[in-house]
Design a protein around this motif. Sequence first.
Motif, PDB file in Angstrom:
ATOM      1  N   UNK A 145     -35.562  27.417 -13.375  1.00 55.48           N
ATOM      2  CA  UNK A 145     -36.648  27.550 -14.352  1.00 55.48           C
ATOM      3  C   UNK A 145     -36.856  29.029 -14.664  1.00 55.48           C
ATOM      4  N   UNK A 146     -37.233  29.354 -15.897  1.00 61.46           N
ATOM      5  CA  UNK A 146     -37.385  30.767 -16.272  1.00 61.46           C
ATOM      6  C   UNK A 146     -38.563  31.470 -15.624  1.00 61.46           C
ATOM      7  N   UNK A 147     -39.660  30.762 -15.305  1.00 61.52           N
ATOM      8  CA  UNK A 147     -40.866  31.409 -14.808  1.00 61.52           C
ATOM      9  C   UNK A 147     -41.275  30.849 -13.458  1.00 61.52           C
ATOM     10  N   UNK A 148     -42.110  31.625 -12.758  1.00 61.60           N
ATOM     11  CA  UNK A 148     -42.620  31.168 -11.471  1.00 61.60           C
ATOM     12  C   UNK A 148     -43.804  30.232 -11.671  1.00 61.60           C
ATOM     13  N   UNK A 149     -44.771  30.654 -12.520  1.00 63.25           N
ATOM     14  CA  UNK A 149     -45.952  29.843 -12.781  1.00 63.25           C
ATOM     15  C   UNK A 149     -46.112  29.632 -14.279  1.00 63.25           C
ATOM     16  N   UNK A 150     -46.924  28.651 -14.649  1.00 66.36           N
ATOM     17  CA  UNK A 150     -47.119  28.320 -16.054  1.00 66.36           C
ATOM     18  C   UNK A 150     -47.694  29.507 -16.826  1.00 66.36           C
ATOM     19  N   UNK A 151     -47.236  29.679 -18.038  1.00 63.69           N
ATOM     20  CA  UNK A 151     -47.752  30.715 -18.917  1.00 63.69           C
ATOM     21  C   UNK A 151     -48.201  30.063 -20.211  1.00 63.69           C
ATOM     22  N   UNK A 152     -49.419  30.396 -20.654  1.00 62.52           N
ATOM     23  CA  UNK A 152     -49.911  29.819 -21.895  1.00 62.52           C
ATOM     24  C   UNK A 152     -49.151  30.372 -23.104  1.00 62.52           C
ATOM     25  N   UNK A 179     -43.811  28.881 -23.678  1.00 63.26           N
ATOM     26  CA  UNK A 179     -43.621  27.480 -23.340  1.00 63.26           C
ATOM     27  C   UNK A 179     -42.305  27.329 -22.579  1.00 63.26           C
ATOM     28  N   UNK A 180     -42.300  27.723 -21.354  1.00 64.50           N
ATOM     29  CA  UNK A 180     -41.104  27.631 -20.529  1.00 64.50           C
ATOM     30  C   UNK A 180     -41.442  26.875 -19.254  1.00 64.50           C
ATOM     31  N   UNK A 181     -40.458  26.175 -18.708  1.00 65.18           N
ATOM     32  CA  UNK A 181     -40.665  25.432 -17.469  1.00 65.18           C
ATOM     33  C   UNK A 181     -40.936  26.417 -16.344  1.00 65.18           C
ATOM     34  N   UNK A 182     -42.074  26.318 -15.717  1.00 67.91           N
ATOM     35  CA  UNK A 182     -42.401  27.186 -14.591  1.00 67.91           C
ATOM     36  C   UNK A 182     -41.950  26.490 -13.322  1.00 67.91           C
ATOM     37  N   UNK A 183     -41.394  27.264 -12.400  1.00 66.02           N
ATOM     38  CA  UNK A 183     -40.785  26.689 -11.195  1.00 66.02           C
ATOM     39  C   UNK A 183     -41.794  25.892 -10.371  1.00 66.02           C
ATOM     40  N   UNK A 184     -42.991  26.439 -10.195  1.00 68.94           N
ATOM     41  CA  UNK A 184     -43.976  25.765  -9.346  1.00 68.94           C
ATOM     42  C   UNK A 184     -44.384  24.434  -9.945  1.00 68.94           C
ATOM     43  N   UNK A 230     -27.864  21.326   4.224  1.00 63.44           N
ATOM     44  CA  UNK A 230     -27.847  19.996   3.639  1.00 63.44           C
ATOM     45  C   UNK A 230     -29.115  19.209   3.854  1.00 63.44           C
ATOM     46  N   UNK A 231     -30.188  19.861   4.277  1.00 61.96           N
ATOM     47  CA  UNK A 231     -31.454  19.162   4.523  1.00 61.96           C
ATOM     48  C   UNK A 231     -32.250  18.966   3.235  1.00 61.96           C
ATOM     49  N   UNK A 232     -31.847  19.604   2.149  1.00 59.31           N
ATOM     50  CA  UNK A 232     -32.467  19.421   0.843  1.00 59.31           C
ATOM     51  C   UNK A 232     -31.402  18.951  -0.145  1.00 59.31           C
ATOM     52  N   UNK A 233     -31.798  18.027  -1.040  1.00 61.06           N
ATOM     53  CA  UNK A 233     -30.865  17.538  -2.057  1.00 61.06           C
ATOM     54  C   UNK A 233     -30.884  18.419  -3.310  1.00 61.06           C
ATOM     55  N   UNK A 234     -32.074  18.871  -3.682  1.00 56.90           N
ATOM     56  CA  UNK A 234     -32.235  19.655  -4.914  1.00 56.90           C
ATOM     57  C   UNK A 234     -33.071  20.884  -4.614  1.00 56.90           C
ATOM     58  N   UNK A 235     -32.615  22.044  -5.092  1.00 58.54           N
ATOM     59  CA  UNK A 235     -33.383  23.280  -4.947  1.00 58.54           C
ATOM     60  C   UNK A 235     -33.881  23.695  -6.326  1.00 58.54           C
ATOM     61  N   UNK A 236     -35.206  23.675  -6.520  1.00 56.16           N
ATOM     62  CA  UNK A 236     -35.827  24.158  -7.753  1.00 56.16           C
ATOM     63  C   UNK A 236     -36.120  25.642  -7.554  1.00 56.16           C
ATOM     64  N   UNK A 237     -35.609  26.478  -8.445  1.00 56.27           N
ATOM     65  CA  UNK A 237     -35.689  27.922  -8.208  1.00 56.27           C
ATOM     66  C   UNK A 237     -35.797  28.694  -9.512  1.00 56.27           C
TER      67      UNK A 237
END
Length: 834
Positions: free
Chosen positions: A626-633, A636-641, A679-686
């Motif tokens: 995702x491009x950002x860490x937190x939502x930005x007004x 309009x980009x997907x925030x990681x959190x 291998x303890x996580x299937x997907x890493x959102x970063x």
Amino acid sequence: MPTPVETLKNILLLEKKDHECRDRAVIGGLARFADTWLREAGRVFGAEAAPWVDEIARRLRDYSARSSHERPQALEELLRLVEAGPQSMPPAPVPGPTAAEPTVAPPEQPSVSAAAEPPMAPPAPVAPPAPPRAAAPPPRPRPVPTEEPFGLKAPLTAIRGVGAKQAERLARLGLRTIRDVLYFFPRRYDDYSCLKPINRLEYGEEVTIIARVWEAGTRESRGGIPIFKAILTDGTGFIEATWFNQPFLSERIRPGQQIVLSGRVDEYLGHLCFTSPEWEPLQPELLHTGRLVPVYPLTEGITARWLRRMVHRTVEYWAPRLPDHLPLSLREEYRLMDLSTALRQVHFPEDRKALEKARYRLAFDELFLFQLGILRQRYLWRAVPGQPLPVDPAMLEALLQSLPFPLTGAQRRALDHIVADMASSYPMNRLLQGDVGSGKTVVAAVAMALAVAAGAQAALMAPTEILAEQHYRTLSLLFARFPGRPIQVRLLTGSVTGAEREAVYTGLANGSVDVVVGTHALIQESVAFHNLALVIIDEQHRFGVRQRAALRQKGYNPHLLVMTATPIPRSLQLTLWGHLDVSVIDEMPPGRQPVTTRVIMPRERERAYAFVRSQVAKGHQAFIICPLVEESEKIEAKAAVAEYERLRREVFPDLRLGLLHGRMKGEEKDAIMSAFARGELDILVATSVVEVGIDVPNATVMLVEGAERFGLAQLHQFRGRVGRGEHPSYCLLVAESASAEAEERLRTVEATTDGFVLAQKDLELRGPGEFLGTRQSGLPDLKLASIADLRLLERVREAAARFLELDPSLEKPEHRLLARRVADLWASGEGELS
């Protein structure tokens, strides 16, 4: 071919034959010919004759402004001055900083009456020949200027018409001194050079007409907006021009007046017309119409016409007084316009050809000064001896045999370059570039082991803690396999604190720690080395210039190896890294799988999620970026959190998801990465923190949200995080914006896996500041030159190298002004290297 004097005399004699002196001997009048005279006569007669050449140019311009009854006498005086030659006036003073030098440009339209100007004395009678005398000694050569005129540093309030308030507004445009104005180049040009009669105008074309105002007046629209209309005629037809909200025009455009009008031909109710065109009274030299009209950046309170007039006054007065820092021999060899003419033509060009030549000269200037600085830096570095690190061939072979895999041919060639550099008494300055996963770290590990074997220390600095920790783990595993005494390697980052940090400091100072891997923590004042002889900087463009230099200063002229997984276009190799030798690892280790790349539109996101799920079902893992860490007004980009929470609850509730971003503490990031690697996580959102340094062979999918917000080279880096194992891998680029331009950029990534092709395209699209980060780049502020112009770069590089062969320190008298310009560029921080 006639000389400039013969040409001018013929023109003046032709004008004399016209008893009415209507100024028609040359197209555009004598005022227009003044520029040609200045250029040609200046080239033939040189700086010594500048007062004579300038005086004739001034009188040519003045002639067109005179009335018809004043012109005959002015013409006679001009002819006498031309025939008298340069010796009729005192030689030009030496350009240099003088307190008495005027800083104020002359009036915009100088007008000198015949009565105010003393007539030229008639030629003296020819004297009889004098008896022979001893030959006079040759004239003393004029001193070569070492400084630009002092007045160039004067504030803008020294220019007539610029008060304190206007100067404050101009400062917002970066204009503070007269020199700033000379180098404040137009951002574009309106082409109003097409002059047509009214009866030949066509809808939609950009043209200029010369016409007489038939009638003019102001009325108000229903909304109360004043509308000024003028009916114009040139004898071939009539046309209407309209200006909105400019009631003051009724005082400036009056019936019977001749004006020049430029703009786009419009249509209203079936009749051709002009809407808000540019205009000015008919005069010998046009600024706003009838030519290539410069368009400058503006700011509140500064109008285009006022700024254009101010720039014109400044350029006309100061450009001829500016000494050229490029030697004549260089200008002739590379067919470069002189500086004075280039500045005048880039601001107010006679035509497209003159503009092109002016821009080429000034672009050459920018790159030439930068290249001289780069190559002189290389010369200075090599002038100071380093610490040679002798390499035992048997030791090198033993190290290579202990590796878990054989080096590729490209890795071995790069290592051979590095070994030869380290053994030299000159300090190594080398760039090692290779794609993600090409094996740069292994090459660096062997180099560090060789430095330790020679009794020295080595340091590796990485831009992030995650990458530093990754390098630390990789090097620890490799060093454990190497023969000989164990290599003591330590990690030093912001997360290393207390007693552990003090132990690292002590070990580095007393020499018990051989190799240290760290982040910015390595350049703290409290860090001291016993014998630092090899510095390795990974992804060096992510560090500031001074940060890179600070690590080198921890040792005595240590060998320097900089590594990057971002492919560096050839043009940047010649500029930003022009002071370094370059090694390229262009082979991938056997077993690396090609990565299939696909561009996904927003409406296809569910299909992408289904594909991720299918890969996890096969036992593989996936990244979601995702491009950002937190939502930005605002963006309009997907925030990681937020995206992590949504995916965990709504899309993949049955899978194991983790979150990684740069704001997390070192321990948290390390725990998440370790869990993903195990291998303890299937997907890493970063976020983009995974761009470098994360190596998980079992990861087969890289899904990038808002992919159009990343650079092409950065997307290539993300793609390099997968395909590191034996399984087929995939990179899915999800475009938030479906614009044609965004999709075209992403299709480029889809079409090629060649990092160098993508890097060059990225450089062309975003420029070096965005490609590298302006703060980190160390590149000068290039106003006209393009870093992507490889042909010009190579030509300038060749010119600078040949120039420095003849005068490495720029100490020759004729090069002192050039040396000053280079010094000013680098002292200002516009060009910096480490």
